[in-house]
Design a protein around this motif. Structure first.
Motif, PDB file in Angstrom:
ATOM      1  N   VAL A 185       4.081   0.955   2.393  1.00 48.83           N
ATOM      2  CA  VAL A 185       4.238  -0.064   3.425  1.00 48.83           C
ATOM      3  C   VAL A 185       4.039  -1.435   2.787  1.00 48.83           C
ATOM      4  O   VAL A 185       3.194  -1.595   1.901  1.00 48.83           O
ATOM      5  CB  VAL A 185       3.257   0.183   4.590  1.00 48.83           C
ATOM      6  CG1 VAL A 185       1.811   0.092   4.129  1.00 48.83           C
ATOM      7  CG2 VAL A 185       3.509  -0.787   5.743  1.00 48.83           C
ATOM      8  N   SER A 186       4.815  -2.404   3.238  1.00 51.78           N
ATOM      9  CA  SER A 186       4.741  -3.747   2.675  1.00 51.78           C
ATOM     10  C   SER A 186       3.474  -4.464   3.135  1.00 51.78           C
ATOM     11  O   SER A 186       2.732  -3.979   3.978  1.00 51.78           O
ATOM     12  CB  SER A 186       5.973  -4.555   3.071  1.00 51.78           C
ATOM     13  OG  SER A 186       6.048  -4.668   4.480  1.00 51.78           O
ATOM     14  N   SER A 215      -0.840  -1.989  -4.602  1.00 46.09           N
ATOM     15  CA  SER A 215       0.023  -2.596  -5.610  1.00 46.09           C
ATOM     16  C   SER A 215       0.142  -4.089  -5.345  1.00 46.09           C
ATOM     17  O   SER A 215       0.166  -4.517  -4.195  1.00 46.09           O
ATOM     18  CB  SER A 215       1.406  -1.958  -5.555  1.00 46.09           C
ATOM     19  OG  SER A 215       2.311  -2.646  -6.388  1.00 46.09           O
ATOM     20  N   THR A 216       0.257  -4.851  -6.421  1.00 42.08           N
ATOM     21  CA  THR A 216       0.485  -6.282  -6.247  1.00 42.08           C
ATOM     22  C   THR A 216       1.923  -6.571  -5.841  1.00 42.08           C
ATOM     23  O   THR A 216       2.238  -7.688  -5.432  1.00 42.08           O
ATOM     24  CB  THR A 216       0.148  -7.053  -7.528  1.00 42.08           C
ATOM     25  OG1 THR A 216       0.906  -6.511  -8.605  1.00 42.08           O
ATOM     26  CG2 THR A 216      -1.340  -6.950  -7.852  1.00 42.08           C
ATOM     27  N   LEU A 217       2.791  -5.583  -5.937  1.00 39.72           N
ATOM     28  CA  LEU A 217       4.158  -5.736  -5.481  1.00 39.72           C
ATOM     29  C   LEU A 217       4.210  -5.619  -3.960  1.00 39.72           C
ATOM     30  O   LEU A 217       3.345  -4.986  -3.349  1.00 39.72           O
ATOM     31  CB  LEU A 217       5.060  -4.688  -6.117  1.00 39.72           C
ATOM     32  CG  LEU A 217       5.157  -4.721  -7.640  1.00 39.72           C
ATOM     33  CD1 LEU A 217       6.107  -3.645  -8.129  1.00 39.72           C
ATOM     34  CD2 LEU A 217       5.591  -6.091  -8.121  1.00 39.72           C
ATOM     35  N   VAL A 218       5.215  -6.210  -3.379  1.00 34.33           N
ATOM     36  CA  VAL A 218       5.329  -6.189  -1.919  1.00 34.33           C
ATOM     37  C   VAL A 218       5.520  -4.763  -1.406  1.00 34.33           C
ATOM     38  O   VAL A 218       4.885  -4.329  -0.439  1.00 34.33           O
ATOM     39  CB  VAL A 218       6.508  -7.077  -1.462  1.00 34.33           C
ATOM     40  CG1 VAL A 218       6.730  -6.926   0.043  1.00 34.33           C
ATOM     41  CG2 VAL A 218       6.249  -8.536  -1.823  1.00 34.33           C
ATOM     42  N   MET A 243       0.832  -1.196   0.000  1.00 36.03           N
ATOM     43  CA  MET A 243       0.000   0.000   0.000  1.00 36.03           C
ATOM     44  C   MET A 243       0.866   1.245   0.000  1.00 36.03           C
ATOM     45  O   MET A 243       1.960   1.268   0.586  1.00 36.03           O
ATOM     46  CB  MET A 243      -0.909   0.018   1.234  1.00 36.03           C
ATOM     47  CG  MET A 243      -1.905  -1.125   1.293  1.00 36.03           C
ATOM     48  SD  MET A 243      -3.074  -1.130  -0.085  1.00 36.03           S
ATOM     49  CE  MET A 243      -3.927   0.423   0.206  1.00 36.03           C
ATOM     50  N   GLY A 244       0.375   2.280  -0.644  1.00 35.21           N
ATOM     51  CA  GLY A 244       1.128   3.518  -0.704  1.00 35.21           C
ATOM     52  C   GLY A 244       0.240   4.733  -0.561  1.00 35.21           C
ATOM     53  O   GLY A 244      -0.972   4.667  -0.778  1.00 35.21           O
TER      54      GLY A 244
END
Length: 123
Positions: free
Chosen positions: A51-52, A99-102, A34-35
């Motif tokens: 944040v991861s 985001s699907t990224l960590v 999340m950003g």
């Protein structure tokens, strides 16, 4: 798909604090990094913090490091941005995104966005 709704914005004075919230619904919240981003009038949208998936890792923009804190509560499907020592230059519409990224600070790697919440800091 993920739906994101920000809240907590408002008008404050320089030096004040404000806490933004972003409630998520849809797919499993903990699957997404999340950003928070912001966009001031006439400027491009810029990265603020990320944040991861489980909250163990965080990124901050240099302009907010030490003043802003990002956190998440996966049990509540919510990500937060605690903002302290606010400055007039922090005035912007603040957006949360997933985001699907960590963990990433790259705007293009966020697929889902909220509608934004206005933060105005008066001098």
């Amino acid at each position: 798909q993920v739906q994101l709704v920000e809240s907590g914005g408002g008008l404050v004075q320089a030096g004040d604090s404000l806490k933004l919230s972003c409630a998520a619904s849809g797919r499993t919240f903990s699957a997404y990094g999340m950003g928070w981003f912001r966009q001031a009038p006439g400027k491009e949208r810029e990265f603020v913090a990320a944040v991861s998936r489980v909250g163990g890792a965080k990124y901050y923009a240099d302009s907010v490091r030490g003043r802003f804190t990002i956190s998440r509560d996966n049990a509540k499907n919510t990500v937060y941005l605690q903002m302290t020592t606010l400055r007039p230059e922090d005035t912007a519409v603040y957006y949360c995104a997933s985001s699907t990224l960590v963990l990433t600070r790259n705007l293009d790697e966020y697929a889902y966005w909220g509608q934004g919440t206005q933060v105005t800091v008066s001098s």
